[in-house]
Scaffold this motif. Structure first.
Motif, short mmCIF file in Angstrom:
data_model
loop_
_atom_site.label_atom_id
_atom_site.label_comp_id
_atom_site.label_asym_id
_atom_site.label_seq_id
_atom_site.Cartn_x
_atom_site.Cartn_y
_atom_site.Cartn_z
N UNK A 1 0.82 -1.20 0.00
CA UNK A 1 0.00 0.00 0.00
C UNK A 1 0.86 1.25 0.00
N UNK A 2 1.92 1.24 0.81
CA UNK A 2 2.80 2.41 0.85
C UNK A 2 3.62 2.50 -0.44
N UNK A 3 4.05 1.32 -0.95
CA UNK A 3 4.84 1.33 -2.19
C UNK A 3 4.04 1.92 -3.35
N UNK A 4 2.75 1.65 -3.37
CA UNK A 4 1.89 2.22 -4.40
C UNK A 4 1.96 3.75 -4.35
N UNK A 5 2.05 4.29 -3.14
CA UNK A 5 2.16 5.73 -3.00
C UNK A 5 3.42 6.28 -3.68
#
Lengths: 300, 262
Positions: free
Chosen positions: B105-109
Motif C-alpha cells: 500500500x505504501x509502495x503504491x504511493x
C-alpha cells in the motif's frame, strides 16, 4: 490408457489456448468492469498477422526458427496496437457512460473488425504454414502427444508465469492491482489510470496474439470468423473460473479444454459444446461467482 | 514572508443549481497545520474534492506554491497529476487497497515518484533494481514512522481500525506531498487512538509537513491547528486562531443555532 493420455494432452492444449485468451477478458474486466467482446477479434488478427509474416518470410527462405520468432513478435506488436486503439476509440470516450454503452460498443467493434478482415483479406479458409516441425526425441510419444501440443503448453506456461511475476512484483503490476481495487484512490496516489488501462489492453492483446499464432499453426487453417467462437469459449472459461480473477481464467481454460476433449473422445465431437456449456451452467448454479471468483458482498 | 503553499482564491463549485462552494478563499502557509471545520453539509469534502482534481471547480483558482519553485495552477488537472505536483489526501472513510499488503500500500504511493516501466521489468537492469530497492527502503521507513513496520507483510484488511487510518496517512506521505490533506482523520476513533493520532500529526508538523485537515473532533482541532477556517453553506464564515474561533459569535451561531429570544 494411451487414449486417455492422448485426450488429456489434447485437452490441455485446447485449455491453454482458452486460458491465454481468457486472461485478456478477465484482466480487462478486473480493471474497468467491461466484457471486451472484441477480444476474440484481437486473437484472430494475431493469427492473420503471423500468417502473413510467416508466409512472406518463408518465400524469402528464412530458417524456421527465425520465422517463428519474427512472426510471433509481429503478431504481438500488431495485435497490441489493435487492442490499444480499440480501447482509445471505442471504450475510453464511454468511461463514464452507463455500463451498457461500452458493452454495445464492444460488440460493434467485434463486428467491425470481423468484416474489416473479411474485406481486407478473404472469406476463404487459408492454409496456415506448419511452423513447428515434429522433433525427433518426441517420436516415441507421438501417438499420444504431438510436438505442437508440447510447444503450446510450454509457451502458455511461460507466458502465464511472466504475467504472474509482472502483476505481483513490478511497479506497473502494483498499479494495475491498485486500479482494479479502487480507481479513484489509485489516481489520488498519483497513478496515471489511463496509462494502466492501456497497458492492460496491450498485455491482454499480446497474450491473445500468442494464442492466435499457436492455435493457427496447430489446426493449420485460419479464417476471419475464428475469433468469434474462440472468444465465446474463452469468455466461458473466464466466467467459469470467476471473471476478474487471473488464476481463475487459467483454471477455467483448462477445465473447459479438458471437458471438451473428453466429451469429444468418449461421447462424440457433436456433443463437445453441449458438455462445455452444460458445465458452465452447472458451475454457475452452484457457485455463481465462478470457481475462484469472490462473491461481491453488497454492503447496505 | 514567502507565498502560502496553498492559495485558493474565489473558489466556486455548482452542481446544477446548487452552489456547494461560494467564493471561498483559503491559504495554508508552509509548515502550518490548518483546520477546516463546519457543520455537516457545509461543503468541506467538496472543497477537498475540488482541490485534488476529483471535481473540476466551476470558478476560482487553486494555486500550489512549492517551496523554491514556481507556482502551479491545479484547476483542470487530473487527480494523478495533482498528486504528482505534491498534494496528497486521505478520505473520510477508509479506502486502502484491502487485498494488498501494508508495505505494498505504501509502495503504491511511491508510484508517481518512480519511473520504471515494462521494459525495465523485463530487462531488470541496474536502474530498475536500484529503484525498487529504494522504493522498499523508503516505504519501510514510512511504516516505521507510522508504527506499522511489524505488520508490513499483513494484508491491509487485517489491520485494526486505528492502524488502517495510520496506513492511509502513510500511503499519502509516500507520494512526498508538500501539503497533506486529511479528511476527518479521527472519525470513528476511540480516545486513545485519537491521542495517538494527535501525537503523530504533531510529529509530522515538527518535521516540516504542512497539513490541511477537516475534522469534527474539536479537541483535536483546537489542540493541533495554528489557524482554523470555518465554513457554512459553502461560504467561509470565519478564520482565526483556535482562541479567536472559540469565542466567535458567528461560529457559535452556525453550530448551535440562534437562541429563540435573541
Amino acid at each position: 490408457m494411451d487414449y486417455f493420455v492422448e485426450l488429456f494432452f489434447s485437452g490441455l492444449t485446447r485449455g491453454s489456448i482458452y486460458a491465454l485468451i481468457a486472461l485478456g477478458y478477465t484482466m480487462v474486466y478486473g480493471i474497468i468492469g467491461l466484457i471486451n467482446f472484441a477480444h476474440g477479434e484481437i486473437y484472430m488478427i494475431g493469427a492473420f498477422t503471423s500468417f502473413i509474416v510467416a508466409t512472406v518470410l518463408s518465400i524469402y527462405g528464412f530458417p524456421l526458427l527465425a520465422i517463428v520468432v519474427l512472426a510471433g513478435f509481429a503478431a504481438i506488436i500488431w495485435s497490441s496496437a489493435y487492442g490499444y486503439t480499440v480501447e482509445k476509440l471505442a471504450y475510453k470516450p464511454l468511461r463514464h457512460a452507463p455500463r451498457l454503452s461500452p458493452l454495445i460498443s464492444a460488440i460493434g467493434m467485434s463486428i467491425f473488425l470481423q468484416n474489416y478482415i473479411l474485406l481486407a483479406q478473404t472469406s476463404d479458409f487459408l492454409a496456415f504454414p506448419e511452423l513447428i516441425p515434429d522433433l525427433d526425441f518426441m517420436e516415441p510419444y507421438a501417438h499420444v502427444v504431438g510436438t505442437t501440443d508440447l510447444v503450446i503448453l510450454a509457451t502458455t506456461a511461460i507466458s502465464m508465469l511472466a504475467l504472474t511475476l509482472l502483476i505481483k512484483f513490478t511497479r506497473i503490476g502494483k498499479a494495475m492491482r491498485a486500479t482494479s481495487q479502487d480507481r479513484t484512490m489509485a489516481m489520488l496516489v498519483g497513478i496515471n489510470v489511463d496509462r494502466v488501462i492501456s497497458m492492460t489492453f496491450i498485455i491482454g492483446s499480446a497474450l491473445a496474439a500468442i494464442g492466435g499464432m499457436l492455435i493457427a499453426s496447430h489446426i493449420g487453417q485460419i479464417n476471419f470468423m475464428i475469433g468469434f467462437i474462440a472468444g465465446i469459449k474463452a469468455f466461458t472459461a473466464a466466467v467459469l473460473g470467476g471473471i476478474g480473477s487471473i488464476p481463475g481464467a487459467v483454471l477455467g481454460g483448462f477445465v473447459l479444454g479438458l471437458t471438451e476433449s473428453f466429451a469429444t473422445g468418449y461421447v462424440s465431437s457433436d456433443y463437445e459444446d453441449v458438455f462445455a456449456f452444460g458445465l458452465l451452467v452447472l458451475i454457475l448454479l452452484f457457485k455463481p461467482s465462478g470457481l475462484l471468483g469472490k462473491a461481491d458482498i453488497q454492503k447496505v | 514572508m514567502t507565498a502560502p503553499i496553498l492559495q485558493v482564491k474565489n473558489l466556486g463549485m455548482s452542481f446544477g443549481g446548487i452552489r456547494a462552494l461560494d467564493e471561498l478563499d483559503l491559504e495554508v502557509n508552509s509548515g502550518e497545520i490548518v483546520a477546516l471545520i463546519g457543520p455537516n453539509g457545509a461543503g468541506k469534502t467538496t472543497f477537498f474534492n475540488c482541490v485534488t482534481g476529483i471535481y473540476q471547480p466551476t470558478q476560482g483558482d487553486v494555486m500550489l506554491n512549492p517551496p523554491s519553485r514556481s507556482s502551479i495552477r491545479l484547476n483542470n488537472l487530473k487527480p494523478n497529476q495533482v498528486a504528482e505536483k505534491g498534494m496528497a489526501r486521505t478520505f473520510q472513510n477508509i479506502r486502502l487497497f484491502q487485498n494488498m499488503t501494508v508495505l505494498e500500500n505504501v509502495m503504491i504511493g511511491r508510484h508517481c515518484r518512480t519511473k520504471s516501466f515494462i521494459l525495465g521489468a523485463i530487462l531488470r537492469n541496474k536502474a530498475t533494481r536500484e529503484e525498487e530497492y529504494q522504493t522498499i527502503e523508503k516505504s519501510y521507513h514510512i511504516l516505521q514512522k507510522m508504527g506499522l513496520e511489524k505488520q508490513a507483510n499483513d494484508l491491509a484488511s487485517n489491520l485494526s481500525y486505528g492502524a488502517q487510518r495510520r496506513l492511509e496517512i502513510g500511503r499519502a506521505l509516500a507520494t512526498e506531498p508538500f501539503l497533506l490533506l486529511l479528511d476527518e482523520p479521527a472519525a470513528g476513533m476511540n480516545p486513545q487512538e485519537t491521542a495517538e493520532l494527535i501525537e503523530l500529526i504533531n510529529k509530522l508538523q515538527q518535521e516540516g509537513q504542512s497539513i490541511l485537515l477537516i475534522e469534527h473532533d474539536m479537541k483535536l482541532v483546537m489542540e493541533l491547528s495554528h489557524r482554523i477556517y470555518v465554513m457554512d453553506y459553502g461560504r467561509r464564515i470565519a478564520v482565526g486562531t483556535p482562541e479567536q474561533i472559540r469565542n466567535n459569535p458567528v461560529v457559535i451561531k452556525a453550530y448551535l443555532g440562534e437562541a429563540a429570544d435573541a
